[in-house]
Design a protein around this motif. Sequence first.
Motif, PDB file in Angstrom:
ATOM      1  N   THR A   1       0.838  -1.234  -0.025  1.00 62.94           N
ATOM      2  CA  THR A   1       0.037   0.117  -0.023  1.00 62.94           C
ATOM      3  C   THR A   1       0.879   1.346   0.100  1.00 62.94           C
ATOM      4  OG1 THR A   1       0.059  -0.013   2.110  1.00 62.94           O
ATOM      5  CG2 THR A   1      -1.870  -1.214   1.260  1.00 62.94           C
ATOM      6  N   LEU A   2       0.163   2.393  -0.631  1.00 65.46           N
ATOM      7  CA  LEU A   2       1.081   3.520  -0.795  1.00 65.46           C
ATOM      8  C   LEU A   2       0.101   4.644  -0.082  1.00 65.46           C
ATOM      9  CD1 LEU A   2       3.065   4.532  -3.931  1.00 65.46           C
ATOM     10  CD2 LEU A   2       1.400   6.153  -3.009  1.00 65.46           C
ATOM     11  N   ARG A   3       0.306   5.398   0.926  1.00 69.12           N
ATOM     12  CA  ARG A   3      -0.536   6.126   1.389  1.00 69.12           C
ATOM     13  C   ARG A   3       0.003   7.409   1.803  1.00 69.12           C
ATOM     14  NH1 ARG A   3      -2.644   2.491   5.055  1.00 69.12           N
ATOM     15  NH2 ARG A   3      -0.739   2.876   6.538  1.00 69.12           N
ATOM     16  N   VAL A   4      -0.533   8.609   1.765  1.00 66.72           N
ATOM     17  CA  VAL A   4      -0.352  10.003   2.101  1.00 66.72           C
ATOM     18  C   VAL A   4      -0.586  10.473   3.292  1.00 66.72           C
ATOM     19  CG1 VAL A   4      -0.548  12.203   1.627  1.00 66.72           C
ATOM     20  CG2 VAL A   4      -0.503  10.545  -0.392  1.00 66.72           C
ATOM     21  N   ARG A   5       0.236  10.515   4.201  1.00 66.64           N
ATOM     22  CA  ARG A   5       0.021  10.974   5.632  1.00 66.64           C
ATOM     23  C   ARG A   5       0.600  12.403   5.657  1.00 66.64           C
ATOM     24  NH1 ARG A   5       3.189  10.118   9.754  1.00 66.64           N
ATOM     25  NH2 ARG A   5       4.435   8.635   8.435  1.00 66.64           N
ATOM     26  N   GLY A   6      -0.348  13.406   5.645  1.00 67.27           N
ATOM     27  CA  GLY A   6       0.093  14.904   5.505  1.00 67.27           C
ATOM     28  C   GLY A   6       1.320  15.159   4.505  1.00 67.27           C
ATOM     29  N   ASN A   7       2.584  15.561   5.057  1.00 66.56           N
ATOM     30  CA  ASN A   7       3.746  15.714   4.082  1.00 66.56           C
ATOM     31  C   ASN A   7       4.331  14.601   3.718  1.00 66.56           C
ATOM     32  OD1 ASN A   7       3.013  18.408   3.812  1.00 66.56           O
ATOM     33  ND2 ASN A   7       4.246  18.821   5.634  1.00 66.56           N
ATOM     34  N   PHE A   8       4.083  13.383   4.502  1.00 64.21           N
ATOM     35  CA  PHE A   8       4.801  12.210   4.262  1.00 64.21           C
ATOM     36  C   PHE A   8       3.965  11.208   3.218  1.00 64.21           C
ATOM     37  CE2 PHE A   8       6.517  14.359   7.930  1.00 64.21           C
ATOM     38  CZ  PHE A   8       7.815  14.165   7.853  1.00 64.21           C
ATOM     39  N   LEU A   9       4.935  10.546   2.670  1.00 66.06           N
ATOM     40  CA  LEU A   9       4.261   9.170   1.939  1.00 66.06           C
ATOM     41  C   LEU A   9       4.782   7.842   2.642  1.00 66.06           C
ATOM     42  CD1 LEU A   9       2.793   8.630  -0.858  1.00 66.06           C
ATOM     43  CD2 LEU A   9       5.195   8.915  -2.026  1.00 66.06           C
ATOM     44  N   ASP A  10       3.612   7.155   3.037  1.00 63.99           N
ATOM     45  CA  ASP A  10       4.089   5.801   3.641  1.00 63.99           C
ATOM     46  C   ASP A  10       4.104   4.713   2.291  1.00 63.99           C
ATOM     47  OD1 ASP A  10       4.424   6.805   6.085  1.00 63.99           O
ATOM     48  OD2 ASP A  10       2.401   6.458   6.857  1.00 63.99           O
ATOM     49  N   LEU A  11       5.164   4.266   2.235  1.00 61.97           N
ATOM     50  CA  LEU A  11       5.254   3.201   1.122  1.00 61.97           C
ATOM     51  C   LEU A  11       5.187   2.023   1.992  1.00 61.97           C
ATOM     52  CD1 LEU A  11       8.240   4.930  -0.792  1.00 61.97           C
ATOM     53  CD2 LEU A  11       5.790   4.993  -1.291  1.00 61.97           C
ATOM     54  N   GLY A  12       4.641   0.991   1.637  1.00 63.92           N
ATOM     55  CA  GLY A  12       4.539  -0.561   2.058  1.00 63.92           C
ATOM     56  C   GLY A  12       5.767  -1.181   1.537  1.00 63.92           C
TER      57      GLY A  12
END
Lengths: 1005, 257
Positions: free
Chosen positions: B54-65
């Motif tokens: 999964t690839l998720r935007v969290r505020g100014n961050f991008l969380d990459l599985g």
Amino acid sequence: MILDLNINGIPLTLTASPGDSLLRILRAQGYFGVKHGCESGECGACTVVLDGKPVNACVYLAAQAQGHRIQTIEEVGQHPEQGWKVTTGLHPLQSAFVESGAIQCGYCTPAMILAARELLDREPNPSEAAVRETLSGVLCRCTGYLKPVQAVLRAAAALRGEAVEPIDAPIPAPPEWLPGEGDKPSPRGEEIHPSTFIPHPLLATTLVMPRIQVTPETETWQRVGKPEIKVDAVKLAQGKPAFAADFEKRGLLVAKVLHSPIAHAHIKHINASRARELPGVAAVLTWQDIPRVIYSTAGQSDPIPGPLDSFSLDKKVRYVGDRVAFVAAETEEIAQQALELIEVEYEPVPAIFDPAQAMQPGAQRLHDEPEYVNFAESDPTRNLAAHIRIDIGDVERGFAEADTIFEDEYEVSKVQQAHIEPHVVITYWDEDDRLVIRTSTQVPFHVRRQLAPVLGLPIKRIRVIKPRIGGGFGGKQEVMIEDVAAHLTIATGRPVIFEYSREEEFTAARSRHPMRIIMKTGVKKDGTITANAMYALSDTGAYGCHALTVTGNTGHKSMALYVGDGPYRKAPNIRFYADVVYTNHPPAGAYRGYGVPQGYWPVERHMEKIARQLGLDPLEFRLKNALRAGELHPFSTAWSEGREPRPETIETCGLEECVRQGSVATGWDEKFGNPGWHQVPGKPHLRRGIGMAMVMQGTAIPYLDMGGASVKMNDDGSFNLLVGATDLGTGSDTVLAQMAAEVLGVAVNDILVYSSDTDFTPFDKGAYASSTTYISGTAVVRACEQAAERIRLRAARLLNEQDSPVKVVPHEIRLIDRKAVAPDGRAVSMAEIGHHALHHAEQEQIMGVGSYVSPVAPPPFAAQFSEVTVDIETGQVVVDKLVMGVDSGVIVNPITASGQIEGGMTQALGYAVCEEMRYDEQGRSRERNLRDYHIFQAHEMPELITIFVETFEPSHPFGVKAVAEIPMDGVAPAVGNAVLDACGIQIDDIPITPEKVWRALRDKS
Amino acid sequence: MIVEYHRPKTVEEALSLLSRNGMLSIPMGGGSGIDRSSLEPIAVVDLQDLGLNTLRVRGNFLDLGATVTLQALLDFPRLQPALLQAIRHEANYNLRHVATVAGTLLVADGRSPFTTAMLALDARLALRTGNDQGKEEKIGLGDLLPIREERLPGRLITLITIPHTIRLAYTYVARTPADRPIVCAVVAAWPSGRTRVALGGFGSAPLLAMDGPEAKGAEIAAQNTYSQAGDEWATAEYRQEVAGVLVRRCMEEISSQ
């Protein structure tokens, strides 16, 4: 483990090992459209579509694919005509690849089609950039990517329901295109109007024809000169099992070779007993187990023009990668494990990697075996595989008469053919106890002849089958791996497959000879060359395969071009000396161009320097001194591949027109010497440059190369054409069929070409020396003329049986449109003739046999142009455009021929800027995969433009000269000269890497 | 040689497999980076069913599985153009559909454009071990790269976090446009002025040349970083000089963004 796979919609349960790649499993299940090109996902030949995305099956485990939808080329379209069965036909992409000339060897074609289909499924109207990006995962060594890109764009347009340009629509010529003297505008296309040369992105990217200026002799031909579809294209577009490894044989063993880790050593002791005891191992062979027969691996006609210096297995190793032992086992893994169990004790001897040192007195000797057989001037005591001394005219007097002497030193690198299909062979005993060798070779008849003594078999007990070849480029003009499998089949009695890994291709195959070259040229103030001399120091590596002939051609072709002017033109002064030296590098060998690219790098860099230092126009200076029609080939009386030379006159030379057309297409006059053009607006660190080179090649080897052909007529008016010639992807089967069809007056698809099988097809020396269209083509014409004579006789009989007062004379009958047509217009069809001959009266098999050896080797000529952008801060060079004007005589098939030029220019571009094989101080190679050995990809290509300037070579029935090798010759010097033009630096060794440019810039400043 | 294949359904199951004794077990994202030439028996633990793609935007961050593929990241519509360029330069179209972000970082050598970019972005990795009771360990990529071989056995990267709104510039020198870089430089600039400079093209991993509160000194830092960066592909002298040039260009690019 048990796997449940879904392949092309078909559920399948099978047993596999955890480490089995998807590639291996798919091929084991008969999906041969998935190809092996490497083991690390770099080449993409193994592309399959997994859940709609292209992935490389070689790096994907079969176990990973469980639960996913796997699609291979086998589910994409099918042959449109299958008897009574109605089919959906080919997919539009397959049709576009077939029609557009996007298929050469076809090894990467299924991968390209699968990748492109994924693109078109999600983007019906892709940009050219998107197409190139999609194809970036599939390496192609043949096409230069232009035609595959065009094919995808054409298919996309067709799928959108849009009209696309017809395949034979000519690309508009530039406005300055003027008919040459004695020529006239193309009869194949429209009249050429200046207003039609308007750049149009879509037009430029969906048209596939090259620009072509035709000779008037070709106007009446129906098949020759036309963009006929490649005869093998439909099967290759479907990924049919056409290649050597696409073959199933019960009990097939897998062969592996133990390669030497040491550059130079005696094998003091070798013990294979542990390997032999490993379950699943069928045989292990060392030098102690097989006969010691000296031979040459160079696939050449008899007598081999080089030393005999190789054994299948020896008790000495001479390079890192040399052979130590052979293993055959039930699986690849077992074979690999067995290699690890072979105990070898090496006794190292000093290794020598510098050819200059290797030929010094007292240097460590590589070949001290008593069986060594010299050829000509070879001298193993001095590590000399060959030694050439050619003086034409009075060179010293020429230098004395010069106003200025220019002398410089150049260097060319060792590079790899990098065909995407690795070397691969399958051997087995047939039911008659004859050894069958199914191999990816350019030289099937040489394989048979040369291996017979090595294997202890008479020639008649060996049958060599050459299926389709996934690229060769000279790398398969070598009898290099066939003996491994054959020895193991003899040892085990079982069929054996031996296929090189990509790493083995880099460490234990052949390459282009690297050379150091000194040029010395005497020139008068007016630009007249008075004498020209070259000395080449060539590194043949551990064995002397092609040593003499490759290096001989370095001088023979490149030093023949500039004879001088005025009195020097009639009596040129030319010297070519060379030493071809053994070192402990992997052996060099044949590579497309065959020594000539090595020669043109120094010659054309040198000519550019001379022209600039004398303040002469580089084009005019070259043309002033260049060889012309009607003149004697200066080397023809001096050297002929180690055989007796005989004089040859140049009958046709379109070089001046090539220069003219090429310079127009490049915009030479607007760019050369224009300071404004050399600047890049907004980019002060960039400089543009333009450069060119003139080149010539040869066409076959006179008085030696022989090609044979036979043709027989069937009862439906079709013909079987059997040729020993070896189509390695070049399209030679197609152009041979076109020539046959022209002589016999039928369609190309009435000619069923089969090549080649030593049991069934006539002898042919094989695919090398740019000879097939010329030599084998003449043989085909002769065979077809014999058949045509019989056809005319029978046609006359049939016509004269009709109720007509006019009697027909056979020689007045024309064969055209699948009919034999009398002067009064009456005709009988080919089907009637064939049927009548086989079934009705005075039955006979109408057939013909022909063979040909040429007394001449008419050179093709070309002008190569290049545009570059140089980053003067980092030294990075980007090649923006390559334009080649080529005189290859009459072009039999403009699409396949331009594909040769585009692919050749692309290989040569790698030679210019990125390709090289380097070794450490132990002789271990730096390049072992296609990541470090970079070959150009679809999305980084410069613009490619091909212009054919036709001449009619009178020594061939259809006026052809060679096209295959000449595009290798001029790109590197044209790029080097463009770099000079951009920023005023001299790079004298290739590849032109960023650091070399940076250093030269720094030294200059 | 791969002798075992496992496809666990949970992270815990995967960790259990990875921490076994007696068998070298390695996590497998796409598998394109696994060396299959070794005869040493290994077990591969296929991560495809763990839901880490999964690839998720969290505020100014991008969380990459960890198992997000390079192509999936490239297709992320708000990706910085420089990161996109680095991904394109990292792998061809086919390989990008298989290669995962974590796998690429794990097997990267110094010539990896993507890893160089992730280093400049100060990518943070979440690691899990078999006995962590669900608690992730966080580590910066720069800290991990030099000790990958020692640190990662028995562990699993589950998540990679990068800032995706900061300014980023990438440039390189290579023999051809798609060839692996001889030198590449990535500069990341935070709104605060923080500037990170990473260099690639040499050695076993990209190097961090600078991480400072401002951009000043970036060129010199780059040159210093590559002052000994000589190998069979280029001399240290060349790389040192060009590193400075490339970083200067990146800074100019950053300034224009």
